[in-house]
Design a protein around this motif. Structure first.
Motif, short mmCIF file in Angstrom:
data_model
loop_
_atom_site.label_atom_id
_atom_site.label_comp_id
_atom_site.label_asym_id
_atom_site.label_seq_id
_atom_site.Cartn_x
_atom_site.Cartn_y
_atom_site.Cartn_z
N ILE A 33 0.84 -1.20 0.00
CA ILE A 33 0.00 0.00 0.00
C ILE A 33 0.87 1.25 0.00
O ILE A 33 0.66 2.17 -0.80
N GLU A 34 1.88 1.30 0.86
CA GLU A 34 2.78 2.45 0.92
C GLU A 34 3.52 2.65 -0.39
O GLU A 34 3.67 3.78 -0.86
N THR A 35 3.97 1.57 -1.00
CA THR A 35 4.67 1.65 -2.29
C THR A 35 3.74 2.18 -3.37
O THR A 35 4.11 3.06 -4.14
N TYR A 36 2.52 1.66 -3.42
CA TYR A 36 1.54 2.10 -4.42
C TYR A 36 1.25 3.59 -4.28
O TYR A 36 1.25 4.33 -5.26
N LEU A 37 1.04 4.03 -3.05
CA LEU A 37 0.74 5.45 -2.82
C LEU A 37 1.93 6.34 -3.22
O LEU A 37 1.73 7.41 -3.80
N SER A 38 3.14 5.90 -2.95
CA SER A 38 4.31 6.71 -3.31
C SER A 38 4.53 6.75 -4.82
O SER A 38 5.07 7.72 -5.34
N GLN A 39 4.08 5.74 -5.52
CA GLN A 39 4.24 5.68 -6.98
C GLN A 39 3.08 6.32 -7.73
O GLN A 39 3.16 6.49 -8.95
N HIS A 40 2.00 6.65 -7.04
CA HIS A 40 0.82 7.22 -7.68
C HIS A 40 0.44 8.54 -7.01
O HIS A 40 -0.59 8.64 -6.35
N ASN A 41 1.27 9.53 -7.20
CA ASN A 41 1.05 10.85 -6.60
C ASN A 41 -0.18 11.56 -7.16
O ASN A 41 -0.66 12.52 -6.57
N LYS A 48 -6.81 8.06 -2.22
CA LYS A 48 -5.74 7.85 -1.23
C LYS A 48 -6.31 7.44 0.11
O LYS A 48 -5.82 6.49 0.73
N SER A 49 -7.35 8.11 0.56
CA SER A 49 -7.90 7.79 1.88
C SER A 49 -8.57 6.41 1.87
O SER A 49 -8.50 5.68 2.86
N CYS A 50 -9.20 6.04 0.76
CA CYS A 50 -9.81 4.71 0.66
C CYS A 50 -8.74 3.62 0.73
O CYS A 50 -8.92 2.60 1.40
N ILE A 51 -7.61 3.84 0.06
CA ILE A 51 -6.51 2.87 0.11
C ILE A 51 -5.97 2.78 1.53
O ILE A 51 -5.77 1.69 2.06
N GLU A 52 -5.72 3.92 2.15
CA GLU A 52 -5.15 3.93 3.50
C GLU A 52 -6.07 3.26 4.52
O GLU A 52 -5.61 2.57 5.42
N ASP A 53 -7.38 3.47 4.37
CA ASP A 53 -8.35 2.95 5.34
C ASP A 53 -8.91 1.58 4.96
O ASP A 53 -9.62 0.96 5.76
#
Length: 105
Positions: A33-41, A48-53
């Protein structure tokens, strides 16, 4: 009026499925999840919040659903009076989730 009904139907469908949400459906681990978020700015705040939660909401992008759940077991095209939709079905054991994708979200 049609737009209101459309929104109400989509919200109702989503709420019906989020009520049976459980973590077994989420495929990626925290590192992924952290990798995906850092690669998809370019992701929206909602995505983003849906992925995090680990939650699902009306308006999230289909690519986020696929990231969280993988490829759907089946995809059905449905022609509604207002637009064409895709019904994505996911199953894990006896639990089933359906998502309606319309206008790329």
């Amino acid at each position: 009026m049609v737009r209101f009904l459309k929104s109400a139907v989509l919200l109702g469908v989503l709420l019906a499925f989020t009520g049976c949400y459980n973590k077994e459906f989420i495929k990626p681990n925290q590192t992924q999840i952290e990798t995906y978020l850092s690669q998809h700015n370019d992701l929206s705040k909602l995505d983003k919040s849906c992925i995090e939660d680990g939650r699902f909401e009306v308006g999230m992008g289909p690519e986020v659903v696929k990231f969280l759940l993988g490829e759907p077991k089946s995809i059905e095209t449905i022609q509604q009076p207002w637009a064409k939709q895709e019904k994505w079905t996911y199953t894990r054991g006896r639990v089933k989730k359906e998502f309606y994708i319309e206008d790329k979200g």
